[in-house]
Scaffold this motif. Structure first.
Motif, PDB file in Angstrom:
ATOM      1  N   LEU A  42       0.827  -1.198   0.000  1.00 16.89           N
ATOM      2  CA  LEU A  42       0.000   0.000   0.000  1.00 16.89           C
ATOM      3  C   LEU A  42       0.867   1.256   0.000  1.00 16.89           C
ATOM      4  O   LEU A  42       1.788   1.389   0.817  1.00 16.89           O
ATOM      5  N   LEU A  43       0.556   2.178  -0.909  1.00 22.05           N
ATOM      6  CA  LEU A  43       1.241   3.471  -0.962  1.00 22.05           C
ATOM      7  C   LEU A  43       0.703   4.356   0.152  1.00 22.05           C
ATOM      8  O   LEU A  43      -0.510   4.445   0.356  1.00 22.05           O
ATOM      9  N   THR A  44       1.595   5.033   0.889  1.00 23.63           N
ATOM     10  CA  THR A  44       1.173   5.866   2.013  1.00 23.63           C
ATOM     11  C   THR A  44       1.859   7.219   1.971  1.00 23.63           C
ATOM     12  O   THR A  44       2.851   7.423   1.269  1.00 23.63           O
ATOM     13  N   THR A  45       1.332   8.150   2.766  1.00 22.05           N
ATOM     14  CA  THR A  45       1.997   9.424   2.995  1.00 22.05           C
ATOM     15  C   THR A  45       3.188   9.215   3.923  1.00 22.05           C
ATOM     16  O   THR A  45       3.397   8.111   4.454  1.00 22.05           O
ATOM     17  N   ALA A  46       3.953  10.270   4.159  1.00 18.05           N
ATOM     18  CA  ALA A  46       5.087  10.181   5.076  1.00 18.05           C
ATOM     19  C   ALA A  46       4.632   9.901   6.502  1.00 18.05           C
ATOM     20  O   ALA A  46       5.409   9.414   7.318  1.00 18.05           O
ATOM     21  N   ASP A  47       3.359  10.184   6.804  1.00 22.48           N
ATOM     22  CA  ASP A  47       2.809   9.888   8.114  1.00 22.48           C
ATOM     23  C   ASP A  47       2.167   8.507   8.186  1.00 22.48           C
ATOM     24  O   ASP A  47       1.585   8.139   9.206  1.00 22.48           O
ATOM     25  N   GLY A  48       2.234   7.753   7.073  1.00 22.32           N
ATOM     26  CA  GLY A  48       1.729   6.392   7.073  1.00 22.32           C
ATOM     27  C   GLY A  48       0.284   6.232   6.675  1.00 22.32           C
ATOM     28  O   GLY A  48      -0.254   5.128   6.721  1.00 22.32           O
ATOM     29  N   ALA A  49      -0.367   7.329   6.271  1.00 18.23           N
ATOM     30  CA  ALA A  49      -1.771   7.232   5.882  1.00 18.23           C
ATOM     31  C   ALA A  49      -1.896   6.700   4.459  1.00 18.23           C
ATOM     32  O   ALA A  49      -1.106   7.067   3.581  1.00 18.23           O
ATOM     33  N   PRO A  50      -2.886   5.850   4.173  1.00 21.48           N
ATOM     34  CA  PRO A  50      -3.034   5.306   2.813  1.00 21.48           C
ATOM     35  C   PRO A  50      -3.337   6.401   1.800  1.00 21.48           C
ATOM     36  O   PRO A  50      -4.030   7.381   2.095  1.00 21.48           O
ATOM     37  N   ILE A  51      -2.807   6.249   0.589  1.00 19.07           N
ATOM     38  CA  ILE A  51      -3.060   7.165  -0.522  1.00 19.07           C
ATOM     39  C   ILE A  51      -3.982   6.474  -1.512  1.00 19.07           C
ATOM     40  O   ILE A  51      -3.695   5.363  -1.971  1.00 19.07           O
ATOM     41  N   ALA A  52      -5.081   7.137  -1.864  1.00 18.97           N
ATOM     42  CA  ALA A  52      -6.066   6.539  -2.766  1.00 18.97           C
ATOM     43  C   ALA A  52      -5.735   6.773  -4.238  1.00 18.97           C
ATOM     44  O   ALA A  52      -6.092   5.967  -5.095  1.00 18.97           O
ATOM     45  N   ASP A  53      -5.074   7.887  -4.546  1.00 18.39           N
ATOM     46  CA  ASP A  53      -4.838   8.254  -5.952  1.00 18.39           C
ATOM     47  C   ASP A  53      -3.507   8.980  -6.030  1.00 18.39           C
ATOM     48  O   ASP A  53      -3.303   9.987  -5.353  1.00 18.39           O
ATOM     49  N   GLN A  54      -2.595   8.490  -6.851  1.00 17.12           N
ATOM     50  CA  GLN A  54      -1.264   9.068  -6.994  1.00 17.12           C
ATOM     51  C   GLN A  54      -1.086   9.742  -8.353  1.00 17.12           C
ATOM     52  O   GLN A  54       0.018  10.115  -8.722  1.00 17.12           O
ATOM     53  N   GLU A  55      -2.176   9.942  -9.086  1.00 16.02           N
ATOM     54  CA  GLU A  55      -2.039  10.513 -10.427  1.00 16.02           C
ATOM     55  C   GLU A  55      -2.896  11.746 -10.674  1.00 16.02           C
ATOM     56  O   GLU A  55      -2.641  12.467 -11.630  1.00 16.02           O
ATOM     57  N   ASN A  56      -3.865  12.025  -9.843  1.00 15.46           N
ATOM     58  CA  ASN A  56      -4.815  13.093 -10.144  1.00 15.46           C
ATOM     59  C   ASN A  56      -5.001  14.010  -8.944  1.00 15.46           C
ATOM     60  O   ASN A  56      -5.341  13.566  -7.850  1.00 15.46           O
ATOM     61  N   SER A  57      -4.782  15.295  -9.165  1.00 15.71           N
ATOM     62  CA  SER A  57      -4.944  16.279  -8.106  1.00 15.71           C
ATOM     63  C   SER A  57      -6.406  16.491  -7.759  1.00 15.71           C
ATOM     64  O   SER A  57      -7.300  16.277  -8.573  1.00 15.71           O
ATOM     65  N   LEU A  58      -6.628  16.985  -6.550  1.00 18.93           N
ATOM     66  CA  LEU A  58      -7.963  17.351  -6.098  1.00 18.93           C
ATOM     67  C   LEU A  58      -8.260  18.760  -6.609  1.00 18.93           C
ATOM     68  O   LEU A  58      -7.543  19.710  -6.288  1.00 18.93           O
ATOM     69  N   THR A  59      -9.283  18.885  -7.447  1.00 17.90           N
ATOM     70  CA  THR A  59      -9.566  20.165  -8.082  1.00 17.90           C
ATOM     71  C   THR A  59     -11.038  20.518  -8.003  1.00 17.90           C
ATOM     72  O   THR A  59     -11.893  19.645  -7.847  1.00 17.90           O
ATOM     73  N   ALA A  60     -11.335  21.814  -8.129  1.00 18.88           N
ATOM     74  CA  ALA A  60     -12.714  22.290  -8.203  1.00 18.88           C
ATOM     75  C   ALA A  60     -13.153  22.211  -9.657  1.00 18.88           C
ATOM     76  O   ALA A  60     -12.948  23.130 -10.425  1.00 18.88           O
ATOM     77  N   GLY A  61     -13.718  21.090 -10.025  1.00 17.30           N
ATOM     78  CA  GLY A  61     -14.086  20.859 -11.418  1.00 17.30           C
ATOM     79  C   GLY A  61     -12.958  20.206 -12.182  1.00 17.30           C
ATOM     80  O   GLY A  61     -11.794  20.215 -11.760  1.00 17.30           O
ATOM     81  N   PRO A  62     -13.254  19.633 -13.357  1.00 16.10           N
ATOM     82  CA  PRO A  62     -12.246  18.870 -14.106  1.00 16.10           C
ATOM     83  C   PRO A  62     -11.079  19.709 -14.604  1.00 16.10           C
ATOM     84  O   PRO A  62      -9.998  19.183 -14.861  1.00 16.10           O
ATOM     85  N   ARG A  63     -11.262  21.050 -14.737  1.00 13.56           N
ATOM     86  CA  ARG A  63     -10.170  21.902 -15.210  1.00 13.56           C
ATOM     87  C   ARG A  63      -9.509  22.697 -14.088  1.00 13.56           C
ATOM     88  O   ARG A  63      -8.744  23.608 -14.334  1.00 13.56           O
ATOM     89  N   GLY A  64      -9.823  22.387 -12.876  1.00 12.93           N
ATOM     90  CA  GLY A  64      -9.185  23.048 -11.759  1.00 12.93           C
ATOM     91  C   GLY A  64      -9.971  24.264 -11.330  1.00 12.93           C
ATOM     92  O   GLY A  64     -11.097  24.478 -11.770  1.00 12.93           O
ATOM     93  N   PRO A  65      -9.407  25.099 -10.446  1.00 11.47           N
ATOM     94  CA  PRO A  65      -8.046  25.061  -9.953  1.00 11.47           C
ATOM     95  C   PRO A  65      -7.833  24.044  -8.825  1.00 11.47           C
ATOM     96  O   PRO A  65      -8.797  23.452  -8.334  1.00 11.47           O
ATOM     97  N   LEU A  66      -6.574  23.876  -8.436  1.00 12.21           N
ATOM     98  CA  LEU A  66      -6.240  22.957  -7.360  1.00 12.21           C
ATOM     99  C   LEU A  66      -6.770  23.469  -6.028  1.00 12.21           C
ATOM    100  O   LEU A  66      -6.983  24.671  -5.845  1.00 12.21           O
ATOM    101  N   LEU A  67      -6.949  22.568  -5.093  1.00 16.80           N
ATOM    102  CA  LEU A  67      -7.381  22.931  -3.748  1.00 16.80           C
ATOM    103  C   LEU A  67      -6.223  22.735  -2.773  1.00 16.80           C
ATOM    104  O   LEU A  67      -5.501  21.741  -2.833  1.00 16.80           O
ATOM    105  N   MET A  68      -6.059  23.693  -1.851  1.00 18.55           N
ATOM    106  CA  MET A  68      -4.999  23.603  -0.860  1.00 18.55           C
ATOM    107  C   MET A  68      -5.180  22.391   0.053  1.00 18.55           C
ATOM    108  O   MET A  68      -4.222  21.936   0.664  1.00 18.55           O
ATOM    109  N   GLN A  69      -6.407  21.864   0.155  1.00 16.18           N
ATOM    110  CA  GLN A  69      -6.623  20.732   1.043  1.00 16.18           C
ATOM    111  C   GLN A  69      -6.027  19.442   0.503  1.00 16.18           C
ATOM    112  O   GLN A  69      -6.037  18.416   1.189  1.00 16.18           O
TER     113      GLN A  69
END
Length: 517
Positions: A12-39
């Motif tokens: 399982l891929l995890t963060t540096a804190d050991g939490a599981p990562i669900a997606d390693q290819e797609n950023s979290l964005t407001a809509g399909p064209r972005g922009p990115l979210l700080m969260q």
């Protein structure tokens, strides 16, 4: 929609804190064209950690050459942008530039097959504008999640410390969006003969905003006036065998001999309505805008005419940030650009230090007035101590923002991006009132005396009056008791006003006014 994971079993891929990562290819964005979210903290962790992997050379673009020059406006584009540097034909702006290879270390050969960095810092009258691009109009990936991983694949294998074809082509074969740039890289233009004989591109989509607050999307192009000249594999191998600094030498000697290289600058312009209609994502860094649909518009002439005096100070420590923008020039929903707005700045803060802008090559030609102070090696730009280091404040003469420089809102489908008023439609008093009403008489008295003791040291009456107005809006009794206690405390210290005067100030403040600065 997230892409399907690679069909390989593994832990399982995890963060540096050991939490599981669900997606390693797609950023979290407001809509399909972005922009990115700080969260999207996983993306931030990855990019910030990536910026700190190598000391002290740049993680990418480590091998480079630089020069100074001027940009001269040759065509009026003020209908598209309010940027002062484009305000009139003939206007000149000083600049610095850094050319580089991408994947190679500082000791790499200049004539290797590799994209070339093309980063320009314009010292405008409104602050520094940095255009940080390449000699190609596209890039290998469109999502910043893949940027650090792409660079890893082009660097050295962590076990053998050798360049590894399996790593490179494994990544490319799993990322078909890289095909456009791969075709550029391995085509005839993959090895420029010199830095003077290649084009430069902003690559990303940016925005231009005019004096009326109208926005268009734009791409920047710099066409070499020396003509495109490139090397074959055999010519490059022969040149590297003789001179690993061939591009550095050529640029230095050309400028030193007065043979100043020039580029003609152009823009492509796309309206927001056109962006919604084209059959591709105009903010995708792996795509170009067809010139037949969006023709080149000439803007100006870039000339390089001065060599640096100290390579380390003026080239190695030169810091180019996509986030260095000026009024009239802004970002777009381009996901890679959005990621670079943070990543490049963060890299310079780590590599050079928090006060890297104090270095002459990075220093704006305008006066700097901010609330950012101190830090390692600070103080070369001495602002003095005439104003505090916090905002908001009510200190006379302290720097203030100017709403006239605000950018218009972005309307991205159902999402509107703008600076929403954080005070509007908020009740800042009722819960404080509820807390006050929970207290018994003794608790209220202790609260009032603690507040009076803390406020007795305030020297400016306007600050006391403003704060007392807030207490009044919470509860009339609360405000009255604090006012009486503060007045008594200040009078006891020989530095207060009369109670009658304090009550008059209270009564003169209309309901709801006290909370507004």
């Amino acid at each position: 929609m997230a892409t399907e994971p690679t069909k390989k079993n593994g832990p399982l891929l995890t963060t540096a804190d050991g939490a599981p990562i669900a997606d390693q290819e797609n950023s979290l964005t407001a809509g399909p064209r972005g922009p990115l979210l700080m969260q999207d903290v996983v993306l931030q962790e990855q990019m910030q950690r990536f910026n700190r992997e190598r000391v002290p050379e740049r993680v990418v673009h480590a091998k480079g050459s630089g020069a100074y020059g001027t940009f001269t406006v040759t065509n009026d584009i003020s209908k598209y942008t309010r940027a002062a540097m484009f305000s009139e034909v003939g206007k000149e702006t000083e600049l610095s530039i850094r050319f580089s290879t991408v994947a190679g270390e500082r000791g790499a050969a200049d004539a290797e097959r590799d994209p070339r960095g093309f980063a320009v810092k314009f010292y405008t009258e409104e602050g520094n504008w940095d255009l940080v691009g390449n000699n190609t109009p596209v890039f290998f990936v469109r999502d910043p999640y893949k940027f650090a991983m792409f660079i890893h694949s082009q660097k050295r294998h962590p076990h053998t410390n050798l360049r590894d074809a399996d790593m490179q082509w494994d990544f490319w074969s799993l990322c078909p969006e890289s095909l456009h740039q791969v075709t550029w890289l391995f085509g005839d233009r993959g090895i420029p003969k010199t830095y003077r004989h290649m084009n430069g591109y902003g690559s990303h989509t940016y925005s231009l905003i005019n004096a009326e607050g109208e926005r268009v999307w734009v791409k920047f192009h710099f066409k070499t006036d020396q003509g495109i000249e490139c090397l074959t594999n055999e010519e490059a191998a022969d040149l590297i065998a003789q001179d690993r600094e061939s591009h550095q030498r050529d640029l230095w000697e050309a400028i030193d001999n007065g043979d100043f290289p020039t580029w003609t600058a152009y823009i492509q312009v796309m309206t927001q309505e056109q962006a919604a209609e084209v059959d591709y994502n105009p903010f995708d860094l792996t795509k170009v805008w067809p010139h037949g649909d969006f023709p080149l518009i000439e803007v100006g002439k870039l000339e390089l005419n001065r060599n640096p005096n100290n390579y380390h100070h003026e080239v190695e420590q030169a810091a180019y940030n996509p986030s260095s923008l000026v009024p009239g020039i802004g970002p777009s929903p381009d996901k890679m650009l959005q990621g670079r707005l943070m990543s490049y700045q963060d890299a310079h803060l780590y590599r050079i230090g928090v006060n890297y802008r104090d270095l002459r090559v990075n220093r704006p030609r305008t006066e700097v007035r901010s609330y950012m102070r101190d830090g390692q090696f600070g103080g070369q730009l001495d602002e003095g101590t005439g104003h505090p280091n916090y905002y908001p404040n009510s200190v006379e003469g302290a720097p203030r923002p100017d709403p006239s420089y605000a950018e218009p809102a972005w309307h991205l489908g159902d999402v509107t991006v703008e600076r929403y008023n954080s005070r509007e439609d908020h009740d800042d008093f009722s819960q404080a009132a509820a807390l006050y009403h929970l207290m018994d008489e003794d608790a209220k008295e202790r609260l009032v005396q603690s507040l009076a003791g803390a406020m007795a040291g305030v020297t400016r009456q306007e600050i006391i009056d403003r704060q007392l107005g807030h207490f009044d809006n919470v509860d009339e009794e609360y405000g009255r008791r604090v006012r009486e206690a503060v007045t008594a405390a200040r009078n006891a210290g020989g530095d207060g006003q009369s109670l009658d005067a304090a009550m008059a100030v209270r009564d003169a403040v209309p309901e709801g006014e006290a909370q507004r600065d």
